[in-house]
Design a protein around this motif. Structure first.
Motif, short mmCIF file in Angstrom:
data_model
loop_
_atom_site.label_atom_id
_atom_site.label_comp_id
_atom_site.label_asym_id
_atom_site.label_seq_id
_atom_site.Cartn_x
_atom_site.Cartn_y
_atom_site.Cartn_z
N THR A 1 -1.01 -14.13 59.22
CA THR A 1 -2.31 -13.08 59.11
C THR A 1 -2.07 -12.21 57.82
O THR A 1 -2.78 -11.43 57.67
CB THR A 1 -2.19 -12.01 60.34
OG1 THR A 1 -0.59 -11.65 60.27
CG2 THR A 1 -2.63 -12.51 61.60
N LYS A 2 -1.25 -12.87 56.98
CA LYS A 2 -1.21 -12.06 55.67
C LYS A 2 -2.74 -12.14 54.81
O LYS A 2 -3.16 -11.19 54.15
CB LYS A 2 -0.26 -12.77 54.58
CG LYS A 2 -0.07 -12.07 53.41
CD LYS A 2 1.19 -12.79 52.52
CE LYS A 2 1.26 -11.97 51.23
NZ LYS A 2 2.18 -12.77 50.23
N ALA A 3 -3.17 -13.15 54.94
CA ALA A 3 -4.55 -13.54 54.46
C ALA A 3 -5.69 -13.95 55.08
O ALA A 3 -6.91 -13.80 55.10
CB ALA A 3 -4.50 -14.75 53.26
N VAL A 4 -5.17 -14.20 56.25
CA VAL A 4 -6.30 -14.79 57.36
C VAL A 4 -6.34 -13.78 58.63
O VAL A 4 -5.32 -13.56 59.21
CB VAL A 4 -5.80 -16.36 58.02
CG1 VAL A 4 -6.75 -16.99 59.04
CG2 VAL A 4 -5.69 -17.07 57.00
N PRO A 5 -7.38 -13.37 59.07
CA PRO A 5 -7.66 -12.29 60.02
C PRO A 5 -7.41 -13.18 61.27
O PRO A 5 -7.44 -14.26 61.56
CB PRO A 5 -9.24 -12.15 60.19
CG PRO A 5 -9.79 -12.66 58.78
CD PRO A 5 -9.01 -13.57 58.31
N LYS A 6 -6.22 -12.07 62.14
CA LYS A 6 -5.61 -12.85 63.33
C LYS A 6 -6.55 -13.23 64.07
O LYS A 6 -6.50 -14.41 64.98
CB LYS A 6 -4.85 -11.43 63.93
CG LYS A 6 -4.37 -11.92 65.32
CD LYS A 6 -3.57 -10.73 65.65
CE LYS A 6 -4.42 -9.57 66.45
NZ LYS A 6 -3.62 -8.45 66.97
N GLU A 7 -7.94 -12.67 64.16
CA GLU A 7 -9.06 -12.91 65.15
C GLU A 7 -9.76 -14.48 64.85
O GLU A 7 -10.28 -14.95 65.63
CB GLU A 7 -10.16 -11.98 64.93
CG GLU A 7 -9.88 -10.68 65.46
CD GLU A 7 -9.06 -10.01 64.44
OE1 GLU A 7 -8.78 -10.24 63.18
OE2 GLU A 7 -8.39 -8.70 64.83
N LEU A 8 -9.32 -14.99 63.59
CA LEU A 8 -9.65 -16.45 63.36
C LEU A 8 -8.60 -17.47 63.46
O LEU A 8 -9.29 -18.54 63.29
CB LEU A 8 -10.23 -16.30 61.93
CG LEU A 8 -11.45 -15.86 61.74
CD1 LEU A 8 -11.93 -15.70 60.07
CD2 LEU A 8 -12.56 -16.05 62.53
N ASP B 1 -9.61 -25.98 68.06
CA ASP B 1 -10.62 -25.76 66.90
C ASP B 1 -11.22 -24.65 67.09
O ASP B 1 -12.36 -24.62 66.20
CB ASP B 1 -11.51 -27.31 67.00
CG ASP B 1 -12.14 -27.32 68.43
OD1 ASP B 1 -11.91 -26.38 69.15
OD2 ASP B 1 -12.78 -28.35 68.48
N THR B 2 -11.27 -23.72 67.79
CA THR B 2 -11.99 -22.57 68.02
C THR B 2 -11.30 -21.18 67.71
O THR B 2 -10.54 -21.12 68.32
CB THR B 2 -12.65 -22.59 69.32
OG1 THR B 2 -13.50 -23.93 69.57
CG2 THR B 2 -13.73 -21.45 69.68
N PRO B 3 -11.65 -20.47 66.97
CA PRO B 3 -11.01 -19.04 66.72
C PRO B 3 -11.19 -18.20 68.07
O PRO B 3 -12.24 -18.10 68.66
CB PRO B 3 -11.93 -18.35 65.77
CG PRO B 3 -13.18 -19.37 65.12
CD PRO B 3 -12.91 -20.52 66.12
N THR B 4 -10.05 -17.43 68.27
CA THR B 4 -10.01 -16.67 69.47
C THR B 4 -11.09 -15.88 69.50
O THR B 4 -11.51 -15.30 70.78
CB THR B 4 -8.61 -15.77 69.45
OG1 THR B 4 -8.61 -15.21 68.07
CG2 THR B 4 -7.47 -16.85 69.44
N ILE B 5 -11.74 -15.14 68.37
CA ILE B 5 -12.78 -14.24 68.38
C ILE B 5 -14.08 -14.92 68.98
O ILE B 5 -14.66 -14.17 69.54
CB ILE B 5 -12.84 -13.68 67.02
CG1 ILE B 5 -13.97 -12.30 66.95
CG2 ILE B 5 -13.50 -14.75 66.10
CD1 ILE B 5 -13.30 -11.17 67.28
N GLN B 6 -14.32 -16.11 68.60
CA GLN B 6 -15.54 -16.68 69.61
C GLN B 6 -15.35 -16.67 70.90
O GLN B 6 -16.51 -16.63 71.71
CB GLN B 6 -15.48 -18.03 68.94
CG GLN B 6 -17.02 -18.45 69.29
CD GLN B 6 -17.74 -19.56 68.47
OE1 GLN B 6 -17.04 -19.61 67.08
NE2 GLN B 6 -18.14 -20.63 68.99
N TYR B 7 -14.21 -16.85 71.72
CA TYR B 7 -14.05 -16.85 73.00
C TYR B 7 -14.38 -15.60 73.24
O TYR B 7 -15.03 -15.32 74.44
CB TYR B 7 -12.67 -17.19 73.52
CG TYR B 7 -12.49 -18.55 73.26
CD1 TYR B 7 -12.72 -19.35 74.08
CD2 TYR B 7 -11.58 -19.12 72.40
CE1 TYR B 7 -12.50 -20.83 74.08
CE2 TYR B 7 -11.31 -20.53 72.27
CZ TYR B 7 -11.95 -21.30 73.27
OH TYR B 7 -11.23 -22.49 73.10
#
Ligand code: UTP
Length: 291
Positions: free
Chosen positions: A21-28, A33-39
């Motif tokens: 999560t240094k550069a990538v949002p945790k939610e993505l 194949d599907t980001p957690t935020i999409q669920y």
């Protein structure tokens, strides 16, 4: 009035999943194949939510891109005839209408919710935290809470029972009268109590229905545990001022994706639900000698 707005606070630092999560949002971070935020957004939309406000921060710009149009990608997939992938990228864009507000400093969950005040206005709204996934396609967790709000008014918190020795990691509710099976009035909330001081074994997970008077309470809430403005403290203030708050023992399986083990095990669980992915995952799992 129908609950049609939701807030998704996503401005936390995600330190438990560093360095990812240094550069990538945790939610993505993806479950297969599907980001957690999409669920999370799928659950909101399936619960009747039409407008979602994401509370983001400097390092979370990619979240906006995920829910935006992607014309070059569309054109490339169209040219290839990759219809399933095309539908998958279109879906994120069309589930609800989205807006994004910035939380300039990570001053806590309560402060993040307060940042969405102008977008929510004077309406009852849902809050969904990205770390908690609740698997119940037939009756989404937020929808269960909204039904409780429609019946009794007030705020509604999703709660689940945990082994007594685990309570000190969570917010725990004190229960008052039962208004129907699985739904109680909340008389108090305690953040991370000592095991022998916990008022119940019911912990609050990341789904809420909140009445708009929460904003005034948050404005008055001083920094609490960890120096952060806590949503729990504002909810306690509302309870003590007479707002009805209910705890709903939701139906569905909850997954915590906020740490590496949770993320990995949830990824496996969700891949096993997918007919296109399950055979490959099962074949691999069968090769493991775990004893
Ligand atoms: P957490 O403290 O569980 O998540 O906050 P975190 O900060 O992202 O992760 P760790 O603990 O450092 O690993 C619960 C939710 O509140 C949001 C987070 O994004 C998460 O969805 N949050 C927290 C904010 O939006 N702003 C904050 O200042 C704090």
């Amino acid at each position: 009035m129908a609950v049609r707005k939701a807030v998704i606070p996503a401005a936390g630092l995600g330190t438990r999943v560093l360095p990812a999560t240094k550069a990538v949002p945790k939610e993505l971070l993806p479950l297969a194949d599907t980001p957690t935020i999409q669920y999370i957004v799928e659950e909101a939309a399936a619960s009747g939510i039409e407008q979602i406000t994401f509370v983001t921060s400097r390092t979370k710009r990619a979240l906006e891109d995920h829910f935006d149009a992607a014309p070059e990608l569309r054109a490339a997939l169209e040219a290839k005839g990759a219809d399933a992938r095309l539908a998958a990228i279109d879906r994120a864009e069309t589930l609800a209408s989205y807006s994004f507000v910035r939380q300039r400093r990570p001053l806590g969950l309560g402060h993040a919710v307060l940042c969405a005040q102008a977008n929510v206005g004077d309406e009852t709204f849902g809050v969904l935290l990205g770390d908690d996934l609740v698997d119940n396609d037939a009756d989404p967790c937020l929808k269960q809470l909204i039904r409780v709000h429609e019946r009794y008014g007030g705020c509604v918190l999703a709660v689940m029972r945990v082994p007594h020795n685990d309570v000190s990691r969570y917010g725990v509710v004190s229960l008052g009268e039962q208004v129907e099976p699985g739904v109680h009035r909340v008389t108090d909330l305690v953040e991370k109590p000592a095991v022998d001081e916990a008022p119940s074994d019911l912990i609050v997970i990341g789904r809420y229905v909140l009445t708009p008077n929460i904003f005034a309470a948050l404005e008055q809430t001083p920094p609490g545990a960890g120096g952060e403005i806590q949503l729990t403290d504002a909810l306690r203030a509302l309870i003590h001022a007479g707002t009805r708050v209910f705890a709903c023992e939701f139906r569905g399986r909850r997954y915590d994706t906020g740490d590496p083990v949770g993320l990995l095990t949830t990824s496996i669980a969700f891949a096993l639900k997918r007919p296109d992915l399950a055979p490959g995952v099962i074949a691999y799992l069968k090769t493991l000698r775990l004893d």
